[in-house]
Design an enzyme around this catalytic site. Structure first.
Site, PDB file in Angstrom:
ATOM      1  N   GLU A   1       0.834  -1.199   0.000  1.00 51.24           N
ATOM      2  CA  GLU A   1       0.000   0.000   0.000  1.00 51.24           C
ATOM      3  C   GLU A   1       0.869   1.249   0.000  1.00 51.24           C
ATOM      4  O   GLU A   1       1.956   1.255   0.579  1.00 51.24           O
ATOM      5  CB  GLU A   1      -0.904   0.000   1.237  1.00 51.24           C
ATOM      6  CG  GLU A   1      -1.701  -1.286   1.390  1.00 51.24           C
ATOM      7  CD  GLU A   1      -2.326  -1.448   2.775  1.00 51.24           C
ATOM      8  OE1 GLU A   1      -2.525  -0.430   3.468  1.00 51.24           O
ATOM      9  OE2 GLU A   1      -2.613  -2.596   3.160  1.00 51.24           O
TER      10      GLU A   1
ATOM     11  N   GLU B   1      -9.766   5.628   3.153  1.00 55.99           N
ATOM     12  CA  GLU B   1     -10.052   4.835   4.353  1.00 55.99           C
ATOM     13  C   GLU B   1     -10.027   5.747   5.565  1.00 55.99           C
ATOM     14  O   GLU B   1      -9.193   6.655   5.652  1.00 55.99           O
ATOM     15  CB  GLU B   1      -9.011   3.721   4.509  1.00 55.99           C
ATOM     16  CG  GLU B   1      -9.174   2.877   5.774  1.00 55.99           C
ATOM     17  CD  GLU B   1      -8.078   1.824   5.917  1.00 55.99           C
ATOM     18  OE1 GLU B   1      -7.998   1.204   7.004  1.00 55.99           O
ATOM     19  OE2 GLU B   1      -7.296   1.627   4.965  1.00 55.99           O
TER      20      GLU B   1
END
Length: 416
Positions: free
Chosen positions: A220, A331
């Site tokens: 990520e 997120e």
């Protein structure tokens, strides 16, 4: 007797020093002392000897550490590792070594604040120095720099009980059903408001392999605001990796062994600036992650010419071959303060429908195919846990290619 008195005096001095060093409070319990000693040992592991140190305007200290002494080489499998200074291949073909030259680099759309005070020498890498208070904010020394289990967006899983239990909420676009060898995107940069110190907000891309069980592999990268991790509300560049769904492997940035950095220009975890303004100027970063078809390592590039470094393929099981899914998006952590949904912002803090200059966006979405070429995804789908809190809308046009707007304010009349 004098020897005993001397030993006792030394013990007292150690206790006092620990108390002063960690926020000035006296140590009153053996458990507290053990924790502080563990913190001190962890600091020694993370903060490697610096060739040069730079005081950033935001309060960070950036240590320029010799490339061969970075935390990655604490990993037992990297003890005799030969550093790969550049990838053998770039996704658009053989990597042009001239891009590694400082004269050829393309300027950042945004920069890092510490650059105002200096740069790191050749053969060193910049590492944000970890402080004792950073580790003490974590739930434990062991969990410092790690995400919680089950913090990955699961598009095919929409059980409300799972959503409330995990606390992590997402608004993403994703593609799956093929073998992927990397991904790229241009990511709009903001500084979202965070309600609680233990919450965060981020925008990133995910390279995924395995199931959504305990075998999940993930790489990520993107930007985040995380008061718990960094001690402030600054927008920061970050990376993360795990090979067991965030259980025991992986971490943010360089806070554990694994990722090998080769760039002397960019610091993981350092503040990026400027950020976008609602109705005003818009700023973005570009991130590319791809698998070198020759050596098998996963590389990261920031901007158009800054190759950051790589994750050795042995760190992973499924990703040692290829990825099975790519996700792009936002997120947040919803800790439900006062029993209500958090008001922590995702992206700009405004819904996707507000469009350019107001909502946050990703544009120019690409994946790397088996021929090592950057291509547009064959198909895309959108997913959000709670669309009344954070939403997403995707489209395609000539200038932006595959793109989407996303985000939201969190708590509002329709999101309680």
């Amino acid at each position: 007797m004098r020897a005993r008195a001397s030993v006792c005096l030394e013990v007292v001095i150690v206790f006092i020093c620990f108390g002063i060093w960690f926020a000035g409070a006296p140590i009153s319990a053996s458990g507290d002392l053990r924790k502080r000693m563990a913190v001190r040992r962890h600091l020694r592991r993370l903060n490697k000897p610096a060739v040069k140190s730079i005081q950033s305007p935001d309060g960070d200290i950036i240590d320029c550490v010799h490339i061969a002494r970075q935390p990655a080489f604490d990993h037992p499998y990297l003890k005799n590792h030969t550093i790969q200074l550049r990838p053998a291949f770039h996704p658009e073909g053989h990597y042009d070594q001239s891009k590694m030259s400082s004269e050829k680099k393309t300027p950042f759309t945004v920069g890092q604040l510490w650059h105002e005070k200096g740069r790191c020498p050749v053969d060193t890498i910049p590492i944000r120095r970890t402080r004792g208070e950073d580790i003490l904010r974590a739930s434990s020394v062991k969990r410092y720099g790690r995400k919680k289990h089950m913090s990955i967006p699961r598009p095919m899983f929409s059980n409300p009980d799972f959503i409330n239990e995990s606390g992590h909420q997402h608004a993403i676009v994703y593609t799956e059903g093929d073998k992927y060898y990397g991904a790229k995107a241009t990511i709009n940069v903001w500084e979202p408001n965070i309600q609680q110190p233990n919450e965060f907000s981020l925008s990133q891309l995910w390279i995924l392999g395995g199931s959504f069980g305990q075998d999940l592999n993930s790489i990520e990268a993107g930007w985040q605001v995380s008061p718990d991790l960094y001690g402030d509300n600054n927008t920061r560049l970050f990376t993360y990796w795990t090979s067991d769904s965030y259980q025991a492997t992986g971490c943010y940035n360089l806070l554990c062994s694994g990722f090998i950095q080769v760039s002397s220009d960019v610091a993981m975890g350092a503040s990026i600036s400027p950020v976008s303004q609602y109705g005003g100027s818009q700023y973005h970063i570009s991130i590319l992650i791809w698998k070198d078809p020759k050596a098998g390592n996963w590389w990261m590039q920031f901007g158009d010419g800054y190759v950051m470094g790589y994750w050795p393929s042995f760190l992973f099981s499924y990703l040692s071959e290829s990825a099975s899914m790519v996700e792009w998006g936002g997120e947040v952590v919803n800790s439900e303060p006062d029993g209500q949904h958090t008001s922590t912002h995702m992206g700009s803090g405004h819904f996707a429908g507000e469009g350019f200059g107001k909502a946050s966006y990703f544009k120019k979405l690409h994946v790397v195919d088996e021929s090592n070429n950057l291509v547009s995804p064959k198909w895309l789908s959108a997913f959000t846990d709670q669309p009344n809190c954070y939403d997403v809308q995707y489209d395609n046009n000539g200038d932006w290619g595959s793109f989407f707007y996303f985000g939201g304010p969190g708590r509002n009349p329709n999101c309680q």
